[in-house]
Design a protein around this motif. Structure first.
Motif, short mmCIF file in Angstrom:
data_model
loop_
_atom_site.label_atom_id
_atom_site.label_comp_id
_atom_site.label_asym_id
_atom_site.label_seq_id
_atom_site.Cartn_x
_atom_site.Cartn_y
_atom_site.Cartn_z
N ASP A 1 0.83 -1.21 0.00
CA ASP A 1 0.00 0.00 0.00
C ASP A 1 0.87 1.26 0.00
N THR B 1 2.38 2.40 -3.28
CA THR B 1 1.45 2.54 -4.41
C THR B 1 1.98 3.49 -5.49
N ALA C 1 -4.03 2.65 -8.87
CA ALA C 1 -4.04 2.64 -7.40
C ALA C 1 -5.00 1.59 -6.86
N VAL D 1 -3.46 -1.87 -7.18
CA VAL D 1 -2.41 -2.07 -6.17
C VAL D 1 -3.05 -2.37 -4.82
#
Lengths: 431, 431
Positions: free
Chosen positions: A51, A54, A85, A88
């Motif tokens: 995260d 990203t 995004a 991901v």
């Protein structure tokens, strides 16, 4: 033997890959001893690391996409490659999902106390070092890393060159997080150098790599099977049939045919060939061909189906012999009429890839024969071929669908990434 | 790649072997559908056929023995080759024993009803066609035929040329009996022609042969692993250690060491190397080396063990590095002193073959670490390595001991000769 097989692998590449494999092997010994709690905690932190990375990952992915556009790669391949995004975030979430799955390591598969008092048990243990050789989609990189970590294995990843930047960004984030957690970063290694020779070095690193799993097209998989001296699990080639029996409920047959072909035509459990019993062909095919045509499916039909295809207004051609064994990966389908169940089974034996085969029938006898006699990883009665899937089967994750008979057949999840060890405890026992 | 690999296989031999494999494949479809009752009845009649053929088999074996004597083959190899009337009776009895074992085919390994109502079950099914490549002992011919028949598989047998006449007589009796029973004689096929090329054709008959099992020496097994494109299960190379820990009961350690080395030194689960913790070396080794020497064991010792070996009156030499990784197949053993448990595990990792490793210790901690960290098919605590055996484990039969991690690890019996198939039943289910 293949021409490629005759060409020696660049010794420098072999040494580089063997060195990475040796480091992975050292890491694997530590992974094998981690508790479930430790592995789950690590997976959650890896998810956070993905995260947090990203922006870097999306930027690296942009480099890959730019190269793909310049090379004139198709829109659908570009889409497989793309990481925005939200994708991901999904990749990170998949790691959290794996953390929630049961740990196969340590499961006692069977055991007993022998007549002489020896206590014998067969326990699941990690494989050791797993090599993944795969193509476009960069999410496979993180999925494989997560599943291997959870099952206590180190992984050597050889992704497609099209996704090189994305894979490097993702693996970079994972390794940094592993290091920060005090875990061996060599648990997850990307083979970035050496081109095709790196893949060949990986599949011949006997004694250093315990298992190679190829994921991708037929050519990739056949190359690995032919050249590998490391044990291989073949995955994913699906030439799947739907057979509409004379005793079929034709409504179910229509729904299953359409779903199996059109729900997600690019994947391995999509149907590629429709076989219809002669007794119901004239009832079933006009509507079926018309609906397939309406869904945009191009048909490759046997001679005796041509008139019906014409009448259905379908886009079609007369099928060659090879067409009946083709995995279309898209909105195309071969169609043939068969004389009876034997004929259907014989064709499936000849043209199928041993992935998933479906019969639509209300006859218990036909269903029983089909499930007994068809030689495939999965046989479906009155259900779409699309159900052969680790997620659908409730495994929670999937590293591929094995079409071979050794070790794992069908959807492969965490237990299939383990082997077993016999532990025998005595008190001075001799024979 | 090997030189042999670069040489093309004689196309006539390939065609011959493929033709036999295709016939075996047709036979395998019938075998897969036989009930347990039918298979057991067939096995009992095959046993009777072997008994009835005793004179012919013994006579054929005499031809093989004569050739062996002329070639100056060792007495022990001649003994492995020999079939007298009582050994033929034992071969027949083994078929009756297999008839008494449970049938793995049809076992539901797992299953569930999914949330959508789909009924999913994983069922054991035969592999299909199994290729066996093996060396001297002709009893393997009948054992393999019996185990394959019971598990619903056809078998292609490639025995050693030394046993050619014996194997032909045995397989002739089996095939005649199968034919008389109305069963496909191609369920059991001996590859008699084509020399080494026949073995190579067998291991590259992808799509016709589902699994190859080599049984024999290291060279045979490595050749099969390197050249085969059919999936392989490696068997039988055993470089097994006995590690005597600092917390060992030295009485147990002595009994286990002697038993592991001398009970049957020619087999794969015999110990080849003795490792002794430095803290107990001076207590343990004098007696152990003296007893080993007394049992006729020649020692290959590390430098720091030489004085003790000398004092024990043993026949010994200083071991080379290679000696520590040697499977002696006889009354020889390597001996080293190790600094601690880590050192022992490290040496086992370096020199072991992943077959069976034993620790002798009263320490729970040491036993726990050894069983967790040693990477082998079987790990023994306070028990002889000789217990890694299908018969000892209660399987009733054994087709080999797998030293690989894929599919089967350790003693392989009937279930290991099967694969699984997912059977999914719905009522028109689509995704």
């Amino acid at each position: 033997m293949s021409a490629a097989n005759d060409r020696a692998i660049d010794p420098a590449v072999v040494e580089h890959v063997n060195d990475l494999a040796r480091r992975a092997r050292v890491a694997s010994r530590r992974l094998a001893l981690l508790t479930r709690a430790q592995k789950d905690a690590a997976l959650l932190r890896l998810a956070d690391a993905v995260d947090a990375a990203t922006d870097a990952v999306v930027e690296a992915n942009g480099v890959d996409l730019g190269r793909a556009r310049e090379a004139g790669v198709s829109e659908s391949l570009q889409d497989r490659l793309r990481l925005d995004a939200s994708r991901v975030a999904a990749v990170a979430q998949a790691l959290r999902d794996v953390a929630g799955l049961p740990d196969p390591v340590g499961e006692v598969v069977r055991g007993s106390t022998l007549a002489n008092g020896l206590q014998v048990r067969q326990v699941r243990v990690p494989m050791g070092v797993i090599g993944m050789i795969y193509e476009a989609r960069p999410n496979v990189t993180v999925d494989a890393a997560g599943l291997c970590l959870k099952s206590g294995n180190a992984v050597l990843l050889r992704g497609g060159s099209a996704a090189a930047s994305s894979n490097a960004a993702l693996v970079g984030a994972l390794r940094t997080s592993l290091r920060e957690q005090g875990l061996p970063e060599d648990a997850v290694t990307l083979l970035e150098q050496g081109g095709r020779d790196a893949a060949r070095a990986l599949m011949t690193a006997r004694g250093l790599v315990d298992l190679v799993i190829p994921r991708g097209g037929a050519e990739l998989i056949q190359t690995v099977v032919r050249e590998s001296t490391v044990p291989v699990i073949e995955t994913g080639i699906g030439v799947c049939h739907v057979y509409v029996d004379e005793a079929a409920d034709l409504e179910k047959a229509l729904a299953i045919t359409l779903n199996a072909k059109t729900h997600r035509p690019s994947v391995c459990n999509a149907a590629e060939s429709l076989l219809v019993h002669r007794a119901v062909a004239s009832d079933f095919l006009p509507k079926a061909l018309s609906d397939l045509a309406g869904a945009g499916v191009r048909l490759h039909v046997a001679d005796d189906v041509a008139d019906l295809a014409e009448a259905a207004g379908a886009s079609f051609e007369i099928a060659s012999e090879a067409d009946f064994g083709t995995e279309w990966h898209g909105l195309e389908m071969s169609v043939a009429v068969v004389d009876d169940l034997d004929d259907a089974i014989e064709r499936i034996d000849r043209f199928g890839s041993g992935h998933t085969e479906a019969i639509v029938t209300e006859s218990r006898t036909a269903a029983r024969r089909f499930t007994a006699e068809v030689d495939a990883a999965a046989v479906m009665v009155n259900a779409s071929t699309r159900f052969t899937d680790g997620g659908e089967f409730g495994f929670g994750a999937e590293i591929g669908i094995s079409t071979q008979k050794l070790h794992a057949r069908g959807p492969m999840a965490l237990p299939e990434l383990t082997t077993t060890k016999w532990v025998v405890e005595g008190d001075g026992h001799i024979r």
